[in-house]
Design a protein around this motif. Structure first.
Motif, PDB file in Angstrom:
ATOM      1  N   LEU A 153      55.183  48.160  20.470  1.00 60.73           N
ATOM      2  CA  LEU A 153      53.839  48.063  20.044  1.00 60.73           C
ATOM      3  C   LEU A 153      53.383  46.731  20.483  1.00 60.73           C
ATOM      4  CD1 LEU A 153      54.053  49.424  16.740  1.00 60.73           C
ATOM      5  CD2 LEU A 153      53.153  50.423  18.639  1.00 60.73           C
ATOM      6  N   ALA A 154      54.248  45.556  20.623  1.00 61.85           N
ATOM      7  CA  ALA A 154      53.886  44.197  20.930  1.00 61.85           C
ATOM      8  C   ALA A 154      53.425  44.256  22.449  1.00 61.85           C
ATOM      9  CB  ALA A 154      55.041  43.476  20.791  1.00 61.85           C
ATOM     10  N   GLY A 155      53.902  45.122  23.268  1.00 61.33           N
ATOM     11  CA  GLY A 155      53.868  45.204  24.862  1.00 61.33           C
ATOM     12  C   GLY A 155      52.494  45.946  25.018  1.00 61.33           C
ATOM     13  N   VAL A 156      52.148  46.781  24.134  1.00 63.59           N
ATOM     14  CA  VAL A 156      50.568  47.030  24.308  1.00 63.59           C
ATOM     15  C   VAL A 156      49.780  46.255  23.730  1.00 63.59           C
ATOM     16  CG1 VAL A 156      49.044  48.985  23.253  1.00 63.59           C
ATOM     17  CG2 VAL A 156      51.306  49.691  23.957  1.00 63.59           C
ATOM     18  N   VAL A 157      49.754  45.426  22.818  1.00 62.46           N
ATOM     19  CA  VAL A 157      49.004  44.432  22.296  1.00 62.46           C
ATOM     20  C   VAL A 157      48.898  43.405  23.463  1.00 62.46           C
ATOM     21  CG1 VAL A 157      48.653  42.463  20.576  1.00 62.46           C
ATOM     22  CG2 VAL A 157      49.109  44.827  19.914  1.00 62.46           C
ATOM     23  N   VAL A 158      49.920  42.869  24.000  1.00 60.32           N
ATOM     24  CA  VAL A 158      50.048  41.975  25.366  1.00 60.32           C
ATOM     25  C   VAL A 158      49.368  42.531  26.522  1.00 60.32           C
ATOM     26  CG1 VAL A 158      51.406  40.798  26.923  1.00 60.32           C
ATOM     27  CG2 VAL A 158      52.155  40.788  24.298  1.00 60.32           C
ATOM     28  N   GLU A 159      49.422  43.753  26.726  1.00 56.68           N
ATOM     29  CA  GLU A 159      48.876  44.143  27.914  1.00 56.68           C
ATOM     30  C   GLU A 159      47.160  44.076  27.660  1.00 56.68           C
ATOM     31  OE1 GLU A 159      51.349  47.910  29.919  1.00 56.68           O
ATOM     32  OE2 GLU A 159      49.899  48.390  28.069  1.00 56.68           O
ATOM     33  N   PHE A 160      46.745  44.521  26.321  1.00 52.30           N
ATOM     34  CA  PHE A 160      45.567  44.495  26.067  1.00 52.30           C
ATOM     35  C   PHE A 160      44.653  43.005  26.137  1.00 52.30           C
ATOM     36  CE2 PHE A 160      41.772  44.319  23.193  1.00 52.30           C
ATOM     37  CZ  PHE A 160      41.101  45.476  23.625  1.00 52.30           C
ATOM     38  N   PHE A 161      45.461  41.974  25.555  1.00 54.55           N
ATOM     39  CA  PHE A 161      44.860  40.713  25.862  1.00 54.55           C
ATOM     40  C   PHE A 161      45.246  40.050  27.047  1.00 54.55           C
ATOM     41  CE2 PHE A 161      45.519  40.702  20.963  1.00 54.55           C
ATOM     42  CZ  PHE A 161      44.167  40.206  20.620  1.00 54.55           C
ATOM     43  N   ALA A 162      46.058  40.677  27.923  1.00 53.93           N
ATOM     44  CA  ALA A 162      46.343  40.060  29.188  1.00 53.93           C
ATOM     45  C   ALA A 162      45.115  40.465  30.074  1.00 53.93           C
ATOM     46  CB  ALA A 162      47.568  40.601  29.797  1.00 53.93           C
ATOM     47  N   VAL A 163      44.727  41.644  30.119  1.00 55.59           N
ATOM     48  CA  VAL A 163      43.715  42.361  30.749  1.00 55.59           C
ATOM     49  C   VAL A 163      42.429  41.447  30.397  1.00 55.59           C
ATOM     50  CG1 VAL A 163      42.151  44.188  31.175  1.00 55.59           C
ATOM     51  CG2 VAL A 163      44.803  44.514  31.002  1.00 55.59           C
ATOM     52  N   GLY A 164      42.259  41.305  29.036  1.00 51.70           N
ATOM     53  CA  GLY A 164      41.189  40.601  28.599  1.00 51.70           C
ATOM     54  C   GLY A 164      40.856  39.269  29.149  1.00 51.70           C
ATOM     55  N   LEU A 165      42.203  38.390  29.272  1.00 49.96           N
ATOM     56  CA  LEU A 165      42.099  37.193  29.670  1.00 49.96           C
ATOM     57  C   LEU A 165      41.807  36.998  31.050  1.00 49.96           C
ATOM     58  CD1 LEU A 165      44.876  35.627  27.432  1.00 49.96           C
ATOM     59  CD2 LEU A 165      42.409  35.090  27.247  1.00 49.96           C
TER      60      LEU A 165
END
Length: 144
Positions: free
Chosen positions: A60-72
């Motif tokens: 779940l943390a990986g999915v959140v990191v993916e989302f924010f990484a793409v946004g950044l």
């Protein structure tokens, strides 16, 4: 009447997959499929419940990191397919953490002399397809 100690456990009926053979699912499918496989495989390896929960938390943390990484990486949108490489890197890192969580139980399984399960079922391959779809949705939403 057979002795209870000599009877195989319920978890021994289905062999686990080799931890090193599922890395391509992390690279191709992303965080969700590798988390699913790690969770199912940890049950087959008789990993403790707390560690199995940790596998889910890492996913779940990986999915959140993916989302924010793409946004950044893509704050003003653009070509969403360029975000797939960082997402694959996050998936590989999640796989590495989940691998370490299961490693001790996998070593015990190796020492038992039993063989690993060879193929993946159609349900697991469907999970890869769902993972790819989810990754594309994350990339499109985060880049817009």
């Amino acid at each position: 009447m057979p002795d209870e100690v000599l009877r195989p456990s319920e978890g021994a009926a289905v062999a686990p997959w080799s931890l090193t053979r599922v890395i391509y699912i992390a690279v191709l499918g992303g965080v969700l499929p590798i988390t699913w496989l790690a969770f199912v495989n940890s049950g087959r390896l008789a990993v403790a419940d707390a560690k199995r929960g940790l596998i889910v938390v890492v996913g779940l943390a990986g999915v959140v990191v993916e989302f924010f990484a793409v946004g950044l990486l893509m704050p003003y949108g653009g070509d969403w397919w360029k975000a797939l490489l960082p997402m694959r890197i996050v998936a590989a890192l999640c796989y590495a953490v989940q691998f370490r969580i299961q490693r001790q139980s996998d070593r015990v399984f190796q020492l038992s002399g039993r063989s690993y399960r060879e193929g993946f079922g159609s349900g697991n391959l469907a999970m890869v397809a769902i993972g790819v779809f989810t990754e594309l949705c994350i990339a499109v939403v985060a880049s817009s």
